[in-house]
Design an enzyme around this catalytic site. Sequence first.
Site, PDB file in Angstrom:
ATOM      1  N   GLY A  45       0.758  -1.094  -0.124  1.00  0.00           N
ATOM      2  CA  GLY A  45       0.046  -0.079  -0.048  1.00  0.00           C
ATOM      3  C   GLY A  45       0.736   1.250  -0.182  1.00  0.00           C
ATOM      4  O   GLY A  45       1.983   1.295   0.474  1.00  0.00           O
ATOM      5  N   GLN A  50       2.819  10.035   1.032  1.00  0.00           N
ATOM      6  CA  GLN A  50       4.106   8.927   1.009  1.00  0.00           C
ATOM      7  C   GLN A  50       5.032   9.365  -0.228  1.00  0.00           C
ATOM      8  O   GLN A  50       6.329   9.058  -0.634  1.00  0.00           O
ATOM      9  CB  GLN A  50       4.242   7.743   0.948  1.00  0.00           C
ATOM     10  N   CYS A 107       5.958   0.036   7.349  1.00  0.00           N
ATOM     11  CA  CYS A 107       5.601   1.215   6.625  1.00  0.00           C
ATOM     12  C   CYS A 107       6.609   1.601   5.804  1.00  0.00           C
ATOM     13  O   CYS A 107       8.005   1.568   6.410  1.00  0.00           O
ATOM     14  CB  CYS A 107       5.039   2.310   7.405  1.00  0.00           C
ATOM     15  N   LEU A 108       6.530   1.905   4.445  1.00  0.00           N
ATOM     16  CA  LEU A 108       7.512   2.392   3.574  1.00  0.00           C
ATOM     17  C   LEU A 108       8.238   3.550   4.027  1.00  0.00           C
ATOM     18  O   LEU A 108       9.461   3.835   3.613  1.00  0.00           O
ATOM     19  CB  LEU A 108       6.854   2.480   2.208  1.00  0.00           C
ATOM     20  N   HIS A 149      -4.373   1.445   7.483  1.00  0.00           N
ATOM     21  CA  HIS A 149      -3.053   1.970   7.696  1.00  0.00           C
ATOM     22  C   HIS A 149      -3.108   3.160   6.496  1.00  0.00           C
ATOM     23  O   HIS A 149      -2.612   4.147   6.865  1.00  0.00           O
ATOM     24  CB  HIS A 149      -1.959   0.685   7.370  1.00  0.00           C
ATOM     25  N   GLU A 150      -3.481   2.838   5.522  1.00  0.00           N
ATOM     26  CA  GLU A 150      -3.348   3.884   4.239  1.00  0.00           C
ATOM     27  C   GLU A 150      -4.385   4.919   4.568  1.00  0.00           C
ATOM     28  O   GLU A 150      -3.919   5.902   4.117  1.00  0.00           O
ATOM     29  CB  GLU A 150      -3.521   3.363   2.709  1.00  0.00           C
ATOM     30  N   HIS A 153      -2.860   7.498   6.853  1.00  0.00           N
ATOM     31  CA  HIS A 153      -2.109   8.399   6.100  1.00  0.00           C
ATOM     32  C   HIS A 153      -2.671   9.516   5.426  1.00  0.00           C
ATOM     33  O   HIS A 153      -1.894  10.597   5.704  1.00  0.00           O
ATOM     34  CB  HIS A 153      -1.251   7.382   4.941  1.00  0.00           C
TER      35      HIS A 153
HETATM   36 ZN    ZN Z   1       2.404   3.561   5.772  1.00  0.00          ZN
END
Ligand code: ZN
Length: 192
Positions: A45, A50, A107-108, A149-150, A153
């Site tokens: 995701g 991000q 998380c990226l 989670h997304e 963000h």
């Molecule tokens: Zn994340």
Amino acid sequence: MILEVTKYGNPILRQKGARIETVTPEVKHLIADMFETMYATKGIGLAAQQVGKAIQLTVLDLRGVEDRPSTLELDGKPADVENFMPLVLINPEIKPLNESVAGPEGCLSFPELYGDVVRPESIAVKALNEKGKPIEFRCGGLLARAVQHETDHLNGILFIDRMDRKSKNEIREELDMLQAETKAKLEAPRKK
Ligand code: ZN
């Protein structure tokens, strides 16, 4: 085009995304770049914050994840998760459907940092898709976790905010280092 993924410490990750009223060619282009970036970084995701854009847009693809099951319901009937991917969510809204469970997350924007996060196990989701059409579905397991989670963000909320104290304490030093490193990088060009 593969975009640079913003890291913890970048203030954009704390910005609530603006709602998207129409899916313009620019938005379509960004969606394509976000998928390319997500696949290149092996994520499941990716949220617009991000890649440096504070807008209500996220992309997901859970195909190939075999160790953590997901469920999906479309129009009240069980549906195939793989066929529902890749998934674009614009202006997503979430309603919890049952009790919360703890599960591991990464998380990226936090390379190599993981911890347990407690979230509702299943949710109902309303959003627009990549064509700007309204979609609704219910999901559980990993898909529910990833969508939450997304969506967090998109509202400037990070998984460390919801991480249990023990998990967060275990990575606190790395978090502080990552934050300092990101801030130093952001300030560096200004000094030239
Ligand atoms: Zn994340």
